[in-house]
Design a protein around this motif. Sequence first.
Motif, PDB file in Angstrom:
ATOM      1  N   LEU A   1      28.253  38.982 -78.407  1.00 37.39           N
ATOM      2  CA  LEU A   1      26.681  39.321 -77.931  1.00 37.39           C
ATOM      3  C   LEU A   1      25.609  38.931 -79.543  1.00 37.39           C
ATOM      4  O   LEU A   1      24.539  38.547 -79.415  1.00 37.39           O
ATOM      5  CB  LEU A   1      26.937  40.920 -77.419  1.00 37.39           C
ATOM      6  CG  LEU A   1      25.566  41.230 -76.997  1.00 37.39           C
ATOM      7  CD1 LEU A   1      24.532  40.716 -75.858  1.00 37.39           C
ATOM      8  CD2 LEU A   1      25.358  42.996 -76.994  1.00 37.39           C
TER       9      LEU A   1
ATOM     10  N   LEU B   1      28.640  31.602 -73.162  1.00 40.10           N
ATOM     11  CA  LEU B   1      28.168  32.417 -72.233  1.00 40.10           C
ATOM     12  C   LEU B   1      29.669  32.344 -71.449  1.00 40.10           C
ATOM     13  O   LEU B   1      30.746  33.068 -70.592  1.00 40.10           O
ATOM     14  CB  LEU B   1      27.254  31.506 -71.627  1.00 40.10           C
ATOM     15  CG  LEU B   1      25.902  32.318 -71.581  1.00 40.10           C
ATOM     16  CD1 LEU B   1      25.100  32.146 -70.651  1.00 40.10           C
ATOM     17  CD2 LEU B   1      25.623  33.370 -71.623  1.00 40.10           C
TER      18      LEU B   1
ATOM     19  N   MET C   1      32.262  34.175 -73.513  1.00 38.83           N
ATOM     20  CA  MET C   1      32.355  35.823 -72.875  1.00 38.83           C
ATOM     21  C   MET C   1      32.633  36.164 -72.335  1.00 38.83           C
ATOM     22  O   MET C   1      32.965  37.511 -71.555  1.00 38.83           O
ATOM     23  CB  MET C   1      30.663  35.908 -72.882  1.00 38.83           C
ATOM     24  CG  MET C   1      30.095  36.238 -74.273  1.00 38.83           C
ATOM     25  SD  MET C   1      27.901  36.205 -74.902  1.00 38.83           S
ATOM     26  CE  MET C   1      28.109  38.008 -74.105  1.00 38.83           C
TER      27      MET C   1
ATOM     28  N   CYS D   1      30.662  43.707 -66.171  1.00 36.42           N
ATOM     29  CA  CYS D   1      30.454  42.526 -66.306  1.00 36.42           C
ATOM     30  C   CYS D   1      29.067  41.797 -65.524  1.00 36.42           C
ATOM     31  O   CYS D   1      28.894  40.741 -65.761  1.00 36.42           O
ATOM     32  CB  CYS D   1      31.369  41.508 -65.124  1.00 36.42           C
ATOM     33  SG  CYS D   1      33.025  41.794 -65.878  1.00 36.42           S
TER      34      CYS D   1
ATOM     35  N   HIS E   1      26.651  40.035 -67.860  1.00 37.04           N
ATOM     36  CA  HIS E   1      26.795  38.578 -68.402  1.00 37.04           C
ATOM     37  C   HIS E   1      26.253  38.338 -67.020  1.00 37.04           C
ATOM     38  O   HIS E   1      25.760  37.634 -67.014  1.00 37.04           O
ATOM     39  CB  HIS E   1      28.125  38.829 -69.102  1.00 37.04           C
ATOM     40  CG  HIS E   1      28.830  37.883 -69.363  1.00 37.04           C
ATOM     41  ND1 HIS E   1      29.827  37.090 -68.806  1.00 37.04           N
ATOM     42  CD2 HIS E   1      28.235  37.033 -69.968  1.00 37.04           C
ATOM     43  CE1 HIS E   1      30.391  35.418 -69.208  1.00 37.04           C
ATOM     44  NE2 HIS E   1      28.535  35.333 -70.398  1.00 37.04           N
TER      45      HIS E   1
ATOM     46  N   ASN F   1      17.173  38.943 -72.325  1.00 37.55           N
ATOM     47  CA  ASN F   1      18.738  39.648 -72.385  1.00 37.55           C
ATOM     48  C   ASN F   1      19.193  40.357 -73.325  1.00 37.55           C
ATOM     49  O   ASN F   1      20.022  41.374 -72.577  1.00 37.55           O
ATOM     50  CB  ASN F   1      18.921  38.147 -73.554  1.00 37.55           C
ATOM     51  CG  ASN F   1      20.601  36.591 -73.162  1.00 37.55           C
ATOM     52  OD1 ASN F   1      19.859  37.460 -71.309  1.00 37.55           O
ATOM     53  ND2 ASN F   1      20.095  36.029 -73.439  1.00 37.55           N
TER      54      ASN F   1
ATOM     55  N   TYR G   1      21.615  43.812 -71.625  1.00 42.01           N
ATOM     56  CA  TYR G   1      22.266  44.139 -72.109  1.00 42.01           C
ATOM     57  C   TYR G   1      22.513  45.718 -72.673  1.00 42.01           C
ATOM     58  O   TYR G   1      22.700  46.538 -73.341  1.00 42.01           O
ATOM     59  CB  TYR G   1      22.605  43.602 -73.041  1.00 42.01           C
ATOM     60  CG  TYR G   1      23.716  42.345 -72.667  1.00 42.01           C
ATOM     61  CD1 TYR G   1      25.023  42.381 -72.791  1.00 42.01           C
ATOM     62  CD2 TYR G   1      22.878  40.965 -73.036  1.00 42.01           C
ATOM     63  CE1 TYR G   1      25.768  40.902 -72.638  1.00 42.01           C
ATOM     64  CE2 TYR G   1      23.986  39.546 -72.397  1.00 42.01           C
ATOM     65  CZ  TYR G   1      24.607  40.109 -72.437  1.00 42.01           C
ATOM     66  OH  TYR G   1      25.195  38.880 -72.075  1.00 42.01           O
TER      67      TYR G   1
END
Length: 300
Positions: A49, A100, A103, A227, A230, A272, A276
Amino acid sequence: LGVTDIQELQPLLFVLFLAVYLVIVAGNGAILMVVISEPRLHSPMYFFLGNLSCLDICFSTVTLQNAGELPLLTQSNFFLGMHKPASFFHFLGSTEALLLAVMAFDRFVAICKPLRYTLIMNPWVCTQMAVTVWITGFLYALLHSVMTSHLHFCGSNYIHHFFCDIKPLLKLACGNTELNQWLLNTVTGTIAMGPFFLTLLSYFYIIIHLFFKTHSCSMLHKALSTCASHFMVVVLFFAPVVFTYIRPTSGSSMDQDRIIAIMYSVVTPVLNPLIYTLRNKQVKGALRRVIRRRLWLEGV
């Protein structure tokens, strides 16, 4: 040429894009600071992240630096090597696409193989994955830089975009650009679609694992919620990129490309941090602790 040719709108767009850029830097900078300074967040998930936040800051700096300026001011850099900013754009964009996917793999291991998570995603492996992602993005951008540097330009020096991208740059080149177009469509398509399908595959296995092996509704909801953040970033990033670079060149429009580019160069970096932090209790808690610590130190 900037986002629009309408002179009256340019001052407003300058203020708007400047405000958006400051929000991007502040939001992603806060996440980066928290991930580095908070020991509780020294885990693979937050390590990646932090890399994503760093990428978003650099990505928006490359793409938004000319978005709100007057057209005459943006032309001064053309003959100073405009393929270099274009290479930085592809370097950072491809690195983010690969990151990505990494991740998503991290979430797959954490949910589907929790007992072996610390063994599989140890600090050495995470560092290797991050370095590989950055180096791959650099080599991909280097390929475009070398190919573009051999082109000859004549006539108009107006790039029909608000930042220097390879696709509008090729339209200004004299001579045969078929190889460059093929590399742009094939290699960029692979860089975009490869991580996208790997990400979808990771989430497919996660969903299958949760539905067939998890009998707790609360645990299922917690895992899917983790999840979801993301996955939202993945959709916001990959959808406009795929639409821009995968479709045939003959059917593309520079005006459409400029509008679509705003999605992955402006909307995604600014969302973003919100995605998050608002959906992650650990990040919100760590951010509050860091702010209280700073205020206490200033008070002392």
